[in-house]
Design an enzyme around this catalytic site. Structure first.
Site, short mmCIF file in Angstrom:
data_model
loop_
_atom_site.label_atom_id
_atom_site.label_comp_id
_atom_site.label_asym_id
_atom_site.label_seq_id
_atom_site.Cartn_x
_atom_site.Cartn_y
_atom_site.Cartn_z
N GLY A 98 0.83 -1.20 0.00
CA GLY A 98 0.00 0.00 0.00
C GLY A 98 0.86 1.25 0.00
CG ASP A 324 2.05 -0.54 10.66
OD1 ASP A 324 0.85 -0.52 10.32
OD2 ASP A 324 2.95 0.02 9.99
CE LYS A 351 -3.21 0.43 8.66
NZ LYS A 351 -2.47 1.52 8.03
#
Ligand code: S3P
Length: 438
Positions: A98, A324, A351
């Protein structure tokens, strides 16, 4: 060494401890790959993360006319093309990344090319309108040819005008895409963040002397139009990836009496909120900053000592600074006394997988009590972990690694399926696991 292409059996660790360095930072490696590729002349990069995600970005930059290779000393040498991007022969595949796709969309918006960016199935399901919308306002044509506003993304770039843009979500990728486009726009581009996110792009643009201004939550760059600002190749040292180190901090924190040290790890304050959470949970955390890298990106040595953990509340503005790390936080919350409540983290749903659902399903498989909400999850500990032969990565590297860390604390081996995805960010994960558990 575990074979990442298959299912991996992770056994409980008789001991956890030691000192290692982790590979280079993923976010910084992407940004270095892009900005060095459009510099004038050669850049030499120490510590570039040789994971699939960053290699995809590097290959994309090669397709746009830069040249890069790893030399005999494993340094990455990038010969920049001075900002004159070439039309690539076909669509550019960013794999699972991404960051790679969104940052490149920003870069391409200000160049007179017609480029399609695509990726694997997971990447082709992630939201891209968030990046298309501001780039279109700047004057690029961005066509989302995938389903429901997803990739493939076709960018017909050209002359851009600077804009002032309030980010509707806290996203460093979207912020960075706009700033990269802003470098090639006419006039000033300003981005305002709803909460501070990782600022690697700003730091790198500052280090390149590109006149970035930061006032509170507003970040501005001066554009130079199609005559892009020019910068020269340089030597860069990328610190260790905090998000990789976090797996080992978590592993140590959850077992009283253990101690893990990671040296040379990035300590950008927009990345290290996980250390604050570990402290709140009861772990002992010691941070010693290095003197090198001080100006560009801080780095240092972090030691985490395990103590009995307690549940915590995590939410609000700290979320973007540990986004994360939430999978591994949810994993060790299963071993903490009491409830851990994670909220304001709806971004986890978009995500590499739906990380709220993925962690909840895996935790339930090992006997942990979990509740999910739209924007987070509540984990009840301490759980008596039961072994499972059915843990799933959901194709998401951080889910696989988080469950591997939890399996170290179990009573019998657990099987984690489809671990190939770990190579997207941390190809040497199982080697480091062996070093810290032997
Ligand atoms: C990243 C930003 C974050 C983070 C991702 C890397 C970056 O994503 O989760 O792993 O390098 O800018 P968002 O911008 O989608 O929040």
């Amino acid at each position: 060494m575990a074979d990442l292409s298959s299912s991996v059996l992770v056994a409980p660790a008789a001991r956890i401890g030691g000192e290692i360095a982790v590979p280079g930072d993923k976010s910084i490696s992407h940004r270095i790959a892009i900005l060095c590729s459009i510099a004038r002349g050669e850049s030499v990069v120490h510590g570039f993360l040789r994971c699939e995600d960053c290699l995809h970005t590097l290959r994309a930059m090669a397709a746009l006319g830069a040249r890069a290779h790893f030399d005999a000393d494993d340094l990455l040498r990038i010969e920049g093309n001075g900002g004159r991007l070439l039309q690539p022969a076909g669509p550019m595949d960013l794999g699972n990344s991404g960051t790679g796709l969104r940052l490149l969309a920003g870069l391409l918006a200000g160049h007179p090319l017609d480029v399609t960016l695509t990726g694997d199935e997971s990447l082709r399901s992630r939201p891209m309108r968030r990046v298309a919308e501001p780039l279109e306002r700047m004057g690029a044509q961005v066509v989302l040819t995938g389903e429901r506003g997803a990739a493939p993304v076709r960018i017909v770039g050209g002359r851009l005008r600077g804009i002032s843009y309030d980010l509707p979500i806290a996203s460093a990728q979207v912020k960075s895409a706009i700033l990269l486009a802003g470098l090639f726009a006419e006039g000033v581009t300003t981005v305002r963040e709803p909460a501070p996110t990782r600022d690697h792009t700003e730091r790198l643009l500052g280090a390149l002397g590109l006149g970035i201004q930061i006032e509170g939550d507003r970040i501005s760059v001066n554009g130079a139009g199609l005559e892009a600002p020019r910068w020269h190749g340089a030597e860069w040292r990328i610190p260790g990836d905090f998000s990789a180190a976090a797996f080992w901090f978590a592993a140590a924190a959850a077992r009283p009496g253990t101690e893990v040290t990671i040296r040379g790890v990035g300590l950008n304050p927009r990345r290290t909120a996980f250390l604050d959470v570990l402290r709140r949970m009861g772990a002992e955390v010691e941070v010693e900053r290095d003197l090198v890298c001080e100006v560009w990106e801080p780095a240092g040595r972090v030691t985490v000592r395990g103590r009995g953990l307690r549940g915590v509340e995590v939410g609000g503005a700290e979320i973007p600074n540990l986004i994360d790390e939430i999978p591994v936080l949810a994993a060790i919350a299963a071993l903490a006394e009491g409830e851990t409540r994670i909220r304001d983290a709806a971004e986890l749903r978009v995500k590499e997988s739906d990380r709220i659902a993925a962690m909840a399903e895996n935790l339930r498989r090992v006997g942990v009590e979990v509740e999910t909400t739209e924007d987070g999850l509540t984990v009840r500990g301490p759980a008596a972990l039961r072994p499972s032969d059915a843990l799933q990565s959901y194709g998401d590297h951080r889910i696989a690694m988080a469950m591997a860390v939890l399996a170290l604390h179990g009573s019998a081996p657990c099987a984690i399926h489809n671990c190939a995805c770990i190579a997207t960010s941390y190809p040497t994960f199982f080697q480091d696991l062996e070093l810290l558990t032997r």
